[in-house]
Design a protein around this motif. Sequence first.
Motif, PDB file in Angstrom:
ATOM      1  N   UNK A 136       0.801  -1.223   0.000  1.00  0.00           N
ATOM      2  CA  UNK A 136       0.000   0.000   0.000  1.00  0.00           C
ATOM      3  C   UNK A 136       0.832   1.270   0.000  1.00  0.00           C
ATOM      4  N   UNK A 137       2.149   1.187   0.288  1.00  0.00           N
ATOM      5  CA  UNK A 137       2.968   2.401   0.312  1.00  0.00           C
ATOM      6  C   UNK A 137       3.304   2.881  -1.091  1.00  0.00           C
ATOM      7  N   UNK A 138       3.010   2.056  -2.094  1.00  0.00           N
ATOM      8  CA  UNK A 138       3.209   2.481  -3.484  1.00  0.00           C
ATOM      9  C   UNK A 138       2.086   1.881  -4.323  1.00  0.00           C
ATOM     10  N   UNK A 139       0.899   2.506  -4.300  1.00  0.00           N
ATOM     11  CA  UNK A 139      -0.283   1.918  -4.921  1.00  0.00           C
ATOM     12  C   UNK A 139      -0.206   1.780  -6.437  1.00  0.00           C
ATOM     13  N   UNK A 140       0.702   2.509  -7.091  1.00  0.00           N
ATOM     14  CA  UNK A 140       0.776   2.447  -8.551  1.00  0.00           C
ATOM     15  C   UNK A 140       1.840   1.466  -9.043  1.00  0.00           C
ATOM     16  N   UNK A 141       2.256   0.549  -8.166  1.00  0.00           N
ATOM     17  CA  UNK A 141       3.338  -0.363  -8.550  1.00  0.00           C
ATOM     18  C   UNK A 141       2.882  -1.374  -9.597  1.00  0.00           C
ATOM     19  N   UNK A 142       3.883  -1.977 -10.241  1.00  0.00           N
ATOM     20  CA  UNK A 142       3.642  -3.034 -11.215  1.00  0.00           C
ATOM     21  C   UNK A 142       3.259  -4.325 -10.492  1.00  0.00           C
ATOM     22  N   UNK A 143       2.810  -5.368 -11.228  1.00  0.00           N
ATOM     23  CA  UNK A 143       2.418  -6.631 -10.585  1.00  0.00           C
ATOM     24  C   UNK A 143       3.563  -7.240  -9.769  1.00  0.00           C
ATOM     25  N   UNK A 144       3.201  -7.860  -8.650  1.00  0.00           N
ATOM     26  CA  UNK A 144       4.196  -8.479  -7.777  1.00  0.00           C
ATOM     27  C   UNK A 144       4.904  -9.623  -8.498  1.00  0.00           C
ATOM     28  N   UNK A 145       6.210  -9.765  -8.243  1.00  0.00           N
ATOM     29  CA  UNK A 145       7.010 -10.777  -8.934  1.00  0.00           C
ATOM     30  C   UNK A 145       7.325 -11.987  -8.074  1.00  0.00           C
ATOM     31  N   UNK A 146       7.121 -11.879  -6.752  1.00  0.00           N
ATOM     32  CA  UNK A 146       7.425 -12.996  -5.868  1.00  0.00           C
ATOM     33  C   UNK A 146       8.924 -13.266  -5.787  1.00  0.00           C
ATOM     34  N   UNK A 147       9.299 -14.266  -4.974  1.00  0.00           N
ATOM     35  CA  UNK A 147      10.721 -14.565  -4.806  1.00  0.00           C
ATOM     36  C   UNK A 147      11.328 -15.248  -6.029  1.00  0.00           C
ATOM     37  N   UNK A 148      10.516 -16.002  -6.756  1.00  0.00           N
ATOM     38  CA  UNK A 148      11.023 -16.627  -7.982  1.00  0.00           C
ATOM     39  C   UNK A 148      11.398 -15.559  -9.005  1.00  0.00           C
ATOM     40  N   UNK A 149      10.525 -14.572  -9.166  1.00  0.00           N
ATOM     41  CA  UNK A 149      10.816 -13.473 -10.081  1.00  0.00           C
ATOM     42  C   UNK A 149      12.009 -12.663  -9.624  1.00  0.00           C
ATOM     43  N   UNK A 150      12.120 -12.463  -8.314  1.00  0.00           N
ATOM     44  CA  UNK A 150      13.260 -11.734  -7.759  1.00  0.00           C
ATOM     45  C   UNK A 150      14.566 -12.439  -8.113  1.00  0.00           C
ATOM     46  N   UNK A 151      14.620 -13.748  -7.892  1.00  0.00           N
ATOM     47  CA  UNK A 151      15.846 -14.506  -8.182  1.00  0.00           C
ATOM     48  C   UNK A 151      16.205 -14.433  -9.667  1.00  0.00           C
ATOM     49  N   UNK A 152      15.211 -14.540 -10.503  1.00  0.00           N
ATOM     50  CA  UNK A 152      15.443 -14.502 -11.951  1.00  0.00           C
ATOM     51  C   UNK A 152      16.025 -13.158 -12.383  1.00  0.00           C
ATOM     52  N   UNK A 153      15.455 -12.066 -11.857  1.00  0.00           N
ATOM     53  CA  UNK A 153      15.919 -10.737 -12.251  1.00  0.00           C
ATOM     54  C   UNK A 153      17.282 -10.408 -11.654  1.00  0.00           C
ATOM     55  N   UNK A 154      17.542 -10.872 -10.434  1.00  0.00           N
ATOM     56  CA  UNK A 154      18.861 -10.666  -9.822  1.00  0.00           C
ATOM     57  C   UNK A 154      19.944 -11.278 -10.715  1.00  0.00           C
ATOM     58  N   UNK A 155      19.707 -12.495 -11.159  1.00  0.00           N
ATOM     59  CA  UNK A 155      20.696 -13.184 -12.006  1.00  0.00           C
ATOM     60  C   UNK A 155      20.848 -12.484 -13.355  1.00  0.00           C
TER      61      UNK A 155
END
Length: 214
Positions: A136-155
């Motif tokens: 709720x602190x950033x209501x205009x954010x993009x869809x949540x990516x979850x931890x799987x998405x986080x790991x993929x983007x980090x790499x």
Amino acid sequence: MTPFDLSLYLVLDPDLCREHSMVETTMAAIAGGATIIQLRDKEAGTDGLIRVGRELMQAMEGTNVPLIVNDDIDAAIAIGAHGMHVGQDDLPSQIARERLGPDKIIGLSIESEEVAQKVDRSIVDYVGIGPVFATPTKPDHKPAIGFDGLERLVRMVGLPSVAIGGLKGEHVLPVLESGADGLAVVSAICGQADPQKATADIAEKLKSARGHLT
């Protein structure tokens, strides 16, 4: 360039910081172990950001904790902040680098694989990846990516990275397991009855999680 540590990245929220001001919250958080501070206030305007930012810079002097300004490059320059964080819809990172110079920290928000593939590693110093969860602190954010998405983007990005989006102390271990260097928090510290203790609790979880992973 100013050294920086993304382990415990506090993003200030003026609404949540009503009981304890942003300056008070920042100093309590630094005492508790926060490693980097971002000034974010979409409603303050440049003059408002400059006023608070200068107070923060004065209060933070000697702490070795960098102050990053969200989005507003004129405010970042006037404050003398250590760097700036830009989103995909904000000022292009190349222009930010040209105006800020080589010694300032530039962070960039990454929300998708498409964006991650286009990051210019010669310009950007770190990336903020998320949102991991809806927040709720950033209501205009993009869809949540979850931890799987986080790991993929980090790499994929291959730069120092901080996870952001609805994160709290309980998420420290999966954030580090994803390969991110740290987590950015807002309500887990801002608005807490004791911001220093709230920060220290997360810092202790980071220490424990790193011990678990080594």
